[in-house]
Design an enzyme around this catalytic site. Structure first.
Site, PDB file in Angstrom:
ATOM      1  CG  PHE A 505      -1.857  -1.060   1.413  1.00  0.00           C
ATOM      2  CD1 PHE A 505      -3.161  -0.932   0.977  1.00  0.00           C
ATOM      3  CD2 PHE A 505      -1.480  -2.253   2.028  1.00  0.00           C
ATOM      4  CE1 PHE A 505      -4.076  -1.957   1.138  1.00  0.00           C
ATOM      5  CE2 PHE A 505      -2.382  -3.284   2.198  1.00  0.00           C
ATOM      6  CZ  PHE A 505      -3.679  -3.138   1.749  1.00  0.00           C
ATOM      7  CG  ASP A 506       0.876   5.921  -1.512  1.00  0.00           C
ATOM      8  OD1 ASP A 506       2.039   6.248  -1.222  1.00  0.00           O
ATOM      9  OD2 ASP A 506      -0.065   6.731  -1.571  1.00  0.00           O
ATOM     10  CE  LYS A 507       2.638   8.180   5.698  1.00  0.00           C
ATOM     11  NZ  LYS A 507       1.642   9.212   6.090  1.00  0.00           N
TER      12      LYS A 507
END
Length: 817
Positions: A505-507
């Protein structure tokens, strides 16, 4: 697997040679894409971009889109088109049509889905569009209005048309309506069953039984005969013809009941196959009916009705209560709740309110959800006025329709395997059947016995169930996902998603809100909390920094109507903080260094420890000092999405072992967020190229990995992943076009659903393959050895086809709750 080599003349302003940075970017982007075997430059004038790609996995439209985004123009020699066609009878027929179309000089790719989408790619120097359309018609297909991919420089408006008659004429004659084939199959079954029951009664005239079985043969064989004649005219001997031969052979041998049973079950299987495909098609094509045909436009103080195709960007449309919104745009007047489920899958209506300063230049992607409207969504109980920001052909709904239609034509790895297997399998079966016809020359039996056994083997070995096993499940899965607000672009990502054990996941903006919020206000010693908040809000109101906005919004939310006195003379102190005047006192907000400078002493230990605790937790903390004393500490943080923790827990529950977070924030912040929401592998301090390297490393460790992001700065990492998943694709062109799978709503909630659906689809595909191939493996030896006769072979073989179709239809009702 079919591969296409394409030489594309490319045009770049001031292009020097093949080492140009833009060319290298283009090649990197192309070689990252799944389905592209190799992309390289040929040294010619103009330069030639040579692309080797697999059209079942990636389209020419996608290749052109990548080039366009790289600033490269591709000459218009190679064209592509999505055409809605009618009279595609079944999966085998679709494959026949593909082979015939690709045999036409100039046609590079022809991919057809049974629901009726034809994707064509051709060389315009060898064949023109009108000639190609004529060739399509000559193959017996009827063309409905078509749309070109919406990123095309000169897009054609989406044609909303009714396709109810698609079901009416797959064979040309439907004298009992659209369900004629099903009615005839049922009639065949009734006639066969009547004859079968009466055959157990004594004294029944043989002529009566033969008459009943003949009625069953005629009803069951009617559509089979029409399809066989159509195939023979094109020089093909298909399964329909072979079934007729088998039935005729059984009847010639006096096995009238078995002949009737064969054609009854074969016709019933066909009817259910068409029903299953039409269910999937209607579920997908219902998207086209979401937008209303007309819109109410405000002009010169009056409201006039205008076809949606004529809506212009900048027009003001009026949307009455409980009616459909006609275009993408922004709310400029009115408050209402809008049902966005048709586009995003959100179950709860979203509150909408007017945007401030609608006259400004506005980019729709950057507008908060409460101000944004989508074509095809349904207004609530109040009147809304919406400023149109996208033309009809470029709306989210129009692009969604185009992408879903293209997804229909993309084949899964399992389907490609089944197609390849069938190409070699069918000739082998026919060869074995021919040999068995002459078995009486070798073994002690009559020609009638050899002929009977050959017909039984032919029935047992026919790949009816195999042909429909995968595409039926893929189409049903894609249709079910679209209804939930999840766009799955074809069979490959549908299958791949179900194999995952790791998701990255991108944050920022994916696991978190994407904007900072005030999280702590800690007064020091005898200072009042309210004084701390007022001083912070008064000073930060003068700043345009994102953290300042978060502080002001947080304070106003907590203090409500409390009036905040104005501050003045804001001064930024580089790398330390800010200062301003408030009520004739100087207020400083900043880090330890700033406070040590103005006080000439270290920050008090209690404050220092609080700062450290907050920073260890991933917060950005600031000390506030007014006059000659400390007021305390405020802290802000990009907080986790409300649904993030529950979503990750759901992923863990369905077997995702590793959940990796990729962020440019420092490792301390990454670990703090990870601990809060349940991430297993937080990776911080990453540049975009580091994210790509992380994905490659994860693929080496896990085999397959998905990347979830917003499709903008995460695009390189998403391209490297096995499956790229975009968040909030309803609001973002880039997200909608970049990803393999797009979650239309800006919510993580649908991710567990998408993975669970994929796993269910993969499970059903495997079950269908086991059923179809398993039946062949068991039946063929039994019929070759004479153990199984035509009757049991018919029941087992055609029964497996029915089971496969019904099994695939289960996906349309899938629910992971």
């Amino acid at each position: 697997m079919q591969k296409v080599q394409l030489d594309l003349p490319i045009v770049l302003p001031d292009l020097l040679d093949e080492q140009d940075a833009c060319i290298q970017l283009l090649l990197a982007d192309l070689n990252d894409k799944k389905g592209i075997v190799e992309a390289h430059i040929k040294e010619q004038v103009p330069l030639q971009l040579c692309v080797h790609y697999e059209p079942a996995l990636i389209s020419l439209a996608k290749v052109e889109e990548i080039a366009h985004k790289s600033g490269t123009k591709i000459t218009q020699r190679y064209q592509h088109l999505l055409i809605r066609v009618k009279k595609v009878r079944h999966q085998r027929h679709a494959r026949q049509l593909e082979h015939k179309l690709t045999a036409i000089p100039g046609v590079m790719t022809a991919m057809i889905s049974v629901p009726g989408t034809l994707r064509l790619e051709w060389d315009s120097e060898q064949i023109g569009e009108q000639e190609l359309r004529q060739k399509v018609k000559q193959l017996g297909l009827r063309i409905a209005p078509a749309t070109k991919p919406q990123y095309h420089p000169s897009p054609t408006p989406v044609q909303h048309h009714h396709e109810a008659d698609d079901d009416h004429d797959h064979s040309g004659i439907n004298f009992l309506g659209e369900h004629t084939e099903l009615y005839l199959a049922i009639g065949s079954g009734i006639a066969w069953l009547s004859g079968f029951i009466l055959s157990f009664l004594e004294g029944m005239p043989p002529g009566l039984l033969i008459g009943l079985f003949s009625v069953g043969i005629l009803c069951g064989g009617y559509f089979t005969l029409l399809e066989a004649i159509g195939a023979i005219r094109q020089g093909k001997f298909e399964i329909d013809f072979l079934m007729l031969v088998a039935a005729a052979g059984a009847a010639a041998l006096g096995k009238w009941g078995e002949a009737a049973l064969l054609l009854f079950l074969f016709s019933l299987g066909h009817a259910l196959e068409h029903y299953a495909m039409n269910r999937a098609r209607k579920s997908i094509s219902a998207l086209a009916d979401l937008a209303p045909p007309v819109a109410l436009v405000r002009r010169d103080g009056k409201t006039v009705e205008v076809p949606i195709e004529d809506l212009e960007v900048g027009a003001i449309i009026v949307v009455k209560p409980n009616s459909k919104i006609a275009a993408d745009g922004i709310i400029i007047k009115g408050f209402s709740s809008v049902n966005q489920a048709p586009i995003t899958g959100e179950s709860v209506p979203v509150d909408k309110r007017p945007i401030e300063h609608p006259e400004n230049d506005i980019v729709l992607e950057n507008v908060p959800a409460e101000h944004r409207a989508f074509a095809g969504t349904i207004n609530g109980s109040s009147v809304l006025e919406i400023k149109v920001l996208r033309a009809t052909h470029d709306s989210t709904l129009a692009r969604l329709i185009t992408l879903v239609k293209e997804a229909e034509t993309q084949k899964s790895p399992t389907q490609l395997f089944a197609d390849k297997f069938e190409r070699y399998y069918v000739p082998v079966v026919l060869g074995v059947v021919v040999l068995l016809l002459f078995a009486f020359l070798v073994i002690d039996e009559t020609f009638a016995d050899s002929f009977y056994r050959a017909m039984a083997v032919l029935i047992a070995a026919s790949p009816c169930a195999l042909a429909i096993s995968t595409p039926s499940a893929v189409l049903a899965g894609v249709a079910r996902a679209a209804r939930q607000g999840v766009l799955i672009k074809g069979g490959r990502p549908l299958e791949d998603l179900g194999n995952l054990t790791a998701v990255a996941f991108d944050k920022t903006g994916t696991l978190t809100e994407g904007r900072p919020r005030l999280t702590h206000a800690l007064p020091y010693e005898n200072a009042a909390r309210e004084d701390l908040l007022v001083a912070a809000a008064a000073v930060e109101a003068l700043s345009d920094h994102p953290l300042a906005k978060a502080i002001v919004e947080g304070v106003k939310k907590e203090l409500g109507d409390r009036e905040i006195p104005p501050a003045e003379q804001l001064e930024a102190l580089i790398a330390r903080g800010v200062k301003a005047q408030m009520n004739n006192e100087t207020v400083h907000i900043g880090n330890r260094r700033l406070l040590e400078e103005i006080t000439g002493a270290p920050v008090p230990q209690a404050l220092d420890q609080q700062m450290k605790d907050l920073e260890d937790g991933g917060h950005t903390a600031m000390i506030i000092h007014r006059g000659d004393h400390y007021l305390g500490i405020i802290a802000v943080m990009d907080t986790a999405r409300p649904e993030a923790k529950a979503t990750l827990a759901a992923l863990k529950k369905i077997g995702i072992r590793r959940m990796i977070m990729l962020t440019g924030d420092n490792q301390q912040v990454a670990e703090a967020v990870a601990a809060e929401i349940g991430i297993t592998d937080p990776l911080g301090s990453l540049l975009p190229e580091d994210k790509v390297a992380a994905i490659e490393r994860l693929k080496a460790e896990e085999g397959k990995v998905a990347m979830v992001g917003d499709g903008v700065n995460d695009a390189p990492a998403m391209a490297k992943s096995t499956v790229g998943i975009a968040m909030g694709a309803a609001g973002s062109d880039v997200a909608l076009e970049t990803a393999d799978i797009a979650l239309m709503a800006d919510k993580l909630d649908n991710l567990p659903f998408a993975i669970a659906l994929s796993r269910k689809a993969k499970q059903i595909i495997k079950q269908n393959l086991v059923i179809s191939l398993g039946m062949v493996v068991v039946l063929v030896p039994l019929t070759v050895m004479g153990i199984a006769e035509i009757g049991p072979a018919v029941i087992a073989h055609e029964g497996s086809t029915l089971v496969v179709v019904l099994n695939a239809l289960r996906l349309l009702g899938f629910n992971n709750k």
